[in-house]
Design an enzyme around this catalytic site. Sequence first.
Site, PDB file in Angstrom:
ATOM      1  CE1 TYR A 157      -3.719   2.449   0.932  1.00  0.00           C
ATOM      2  CE2 TYR A 157      -2.517   2.905   2.956  1.00  0.00           C
ATOM      3  CZ  TYR A 157      -3.550   3.197   2.084  1.00  0.00           C
ATOM      4  OH  TYR A 157      -4.411   4.228   2.374  1.00  0.00           O
TER       5      TYR A 157
HETATM    6  N1  LIG Z   1      -9.392   4.508   6.145  1.00  0.00           N
HETATM    7  C1  LIG Z   1      -8.160   4.811   6.530  1.00  0.00           C
HETATM    8  O1  LIG Z   1      -7.763   4.535   7.672  1.00  0.00           O
HETATM    9  C2  LIG Z   1      -7.223   5.508   5.584  1.00  0.00           C
HETATM   10  C3  LIG Z   1      -5.958   5.914   6.045  1.00  0.00           C
HETATM   11  C4  LIG Z   1      -5.089   6.554   5.171  1.00  0.00           C
HETATM   12  C5  LIG Z   1      -5.492   6.802   3.861  1.00  0.00           C
HETATM   13  N2  LIG Z   1      -6.717   6.402   3.437  1.00  0.00           N
HETATM   14  C6  LIG Z   1      -7.101   6.668   2.038  1.00  0.00           C
HETATM   15  O2  LIG Z   1      -8.265   7.462   2.018  1.00  0.00           O
HETATM   16  C7  LIG Z   1      -9.049   7.123   0.871  1.00  0.00           C
HETATM   17  C8  LIG Z   1     -10.461   6.734   1.285  1.00  0.00           C
HETATM   18  O3  LIG Z   1     -10.379   5.627   2.176  1.00  0.00           O
HETATM   19  P1  LIG Z   1     -11.670   4.922   2.814  1.00  0.00           P
HETATM   20  O4  LIG Z   1     -11.229   4.279   4.050  1.00  0.00           O
HETATM   21  O5  LIG Z   1     -12.816   5.865   2.845  1.00  0.00           O
HETATM   22  O6  LIG Z   1     -11.915   3.780   1.722  1.00  0.00           O
HETATM   23  P2  LIG Z   1     -13.270   3.000   1.337  1.00  0.00           P
HETATM   24  O7  LIG Z   1     -12.841   1.659   0.874  1.00  0.00           O
HETATM   25  O8  LIG Z   1     -14.268   3.088   2.436  1.00  0.00           O
HETATM   26  O9  LIG Z   1     -13.803   3.846   0.110  1.00  0.00           O
HETATM   27  C9  LIG Z   1     -13.070   3.952  -1.052  1.00  0.00           C
HETATM   28  C10 LIG Z   1     -14.041   4.186  -2.201  1.00  0.00           C
HETATM   29  O10 LIG Z   1     -13.260   4.231  -3.396  1.00  0.00           O
HETATM   30  C11 LIG Z   1     -13.891   3.421  -4.368  1.00  0.00           C
HETATM   31  N3  LIG Z   1     -12.875   2.906  -5.278  1.00  0.00           N
HETATM   32  C12 LIG Z   1     -11.845   2.072  -4.982  1.00  0.00           C
HETATM   33  N4  LIG Z   1     -11.155   1.779  -6.089  1.00  0.00           N
HETATM   34  C13 LIG Z   1     -11.757   2.450  -7.106  1.00  0.00           C
HETATM   35  C14 LIG Z   1     -11.515   2.526  -8.493  1.00  0.00           C
HETATM   36  N5  LIG Z   1     -10.528   1.843  -9.076  1.00  0.00           N
HETATM   37  N6  LIG Z   1     -12.335   3.307  -9.249  1.00  0.00           N
HETATM   38  C15 LIG Z   1     -13.358   3.971  -8.676  1.00  0.00           C
HETATM   39  N7  LIG Z   1     -13.639   3.928  -7.365  1.00  0.00           N
HETATM   40  C16 LIG Z   1     -12.846   3.169  -6.598  1.00  0.00           C
HETATM   41  C17 LIG Z   1     -14.562   2.299  -3.583  1.00  0.00           C
HETATM   42  O11 LIG Z   1     -15.617   1.706  -4.334  1.00  0.00           O
HETATM   43  C18 LIG Z   1     -15.051   3.038  -2.348  1.00  0.00           C
HETATM   44  O12 LIG Z   1     -16.355   3.552  -2.490  1.00  0.00           O
HETATM   45  C19 LIG Z   1      -8.297   6.008   0.161  1.00  0.00           C
HETATM   46  O13 LIG Z   1      -7.482   6.564  -0.846  1.00  0.00           O
HETATM   47  C20 LIG Z   1      -7.446   5.416   1.264  1.00  0.00           C
HETATM   48  O14 LIG Z   1      -6.337   4.741   0.759  1.00  0.00           O
HETATM   49  C21 LIG Z   1      -7.594   5.761   4.266  1.00  0.00           C
END
Ligand SMILES: NC(=O)c1ccc[n+]([C@@H]2O[C@H](COP(=O)([O-])OP(=O)(O)OC[C@H]3O[C@@H](n4cnc5c(N)ncnc54)[C@H](O)[C@@H]3O)[C@@H](O)[C@H]2O)c1
Length: 253
Positions: A157
Amino acid sequence: MSKPLDGKIAIVTGAAKGIGYAIADRLARDGAHLVIADLDGATLEQAAERLRIDHGGRVEIAIGDLSLEEVARMTVNTAVTQFGTVDILVNNAGGGIIRSFLEHTPDTLRTTIDRNLWTALWCCWLALPIMKRQGYGRIINLGADSVRNGLWDHAAYNAAKGGVHALTTGLAREFAQDGITINTVAPCAVNTEQLATIAEKFPALAAKFLSVIPMGRAAEMTEVASMVAYLATAEAAFVTGQVISVNGGSTML
Ligand SMILES: NC(=O)c1ccc[n+]([C@@H]2O[C@H](COP(=O)([O-])OP(=O)(O)OC[C@H]3O[C@@H](n4cnc5c(N)ncnc54)[C@H](O)[C@@H]3O)[C@@H](O)[C@H]2O)c1
């Protein structure tokens, strides 16, 4: 009363749920009209309806896998045909396949890069010509604080999110004199469904993730969204090329 993003057109990717929805909600509250994009069409349609009801602004949707050039192109074109331009691009689509490096398969490795890096690359590549022509743009990527602290089980990641951090600095320099800022917001663990699932299935691992956060808790999604909202304003004009952690102090500087 005027709002900070009145009349601005924003694309938010991965906005069907989670942090992306929280960002879309905040930008709509601040006055932006939206294109929200996601793989998950049914949830995205519900999200759009909720945003229209809660904030009254226009919300269009773009459904598909943004790691594919044609889907990213369709998403940016939706903003252009429906609203005439793109002022703000939030590359939020992504998410970790969190496991130790040797437990990955060729598929999960490729998906990790596709989902987190190619989505942002394509959307930047397609939105930047429009922003350059109009002499204005705000790009905010979602990175990860785990790139900075090498969190357990995050190597693959981090390879993808490290690419996003690097894209940010390179693009920021390239477009610094075009009225365009490019920044990354890097959260630590965020209070999402995924964290709840990890906490339920692997409580010791979830506790380790929280143990590196001096504030002793995960970030709230609204706390991530508020940093994105600031970077999306015209007022944030002199902030570019930054990876800004929202992390309760888990890395400092
Ligand atoms: N949740 C955490 O703790 C955390 C920490 C650091 C960074 N992030 C980043 O924040 C962002 C949001 O995270 P989250 O926890 O809300 O994730 P999540 O999985 O709840 O939501 C991500 C959304 O992106 C969509 N998605 C994924 N791949 C896709 C693609 N190829 N095309 C179109 N849509 C796509 C999914 O369908 C989903 O609705 C991400 O980039 C994640 O890496 C999250």
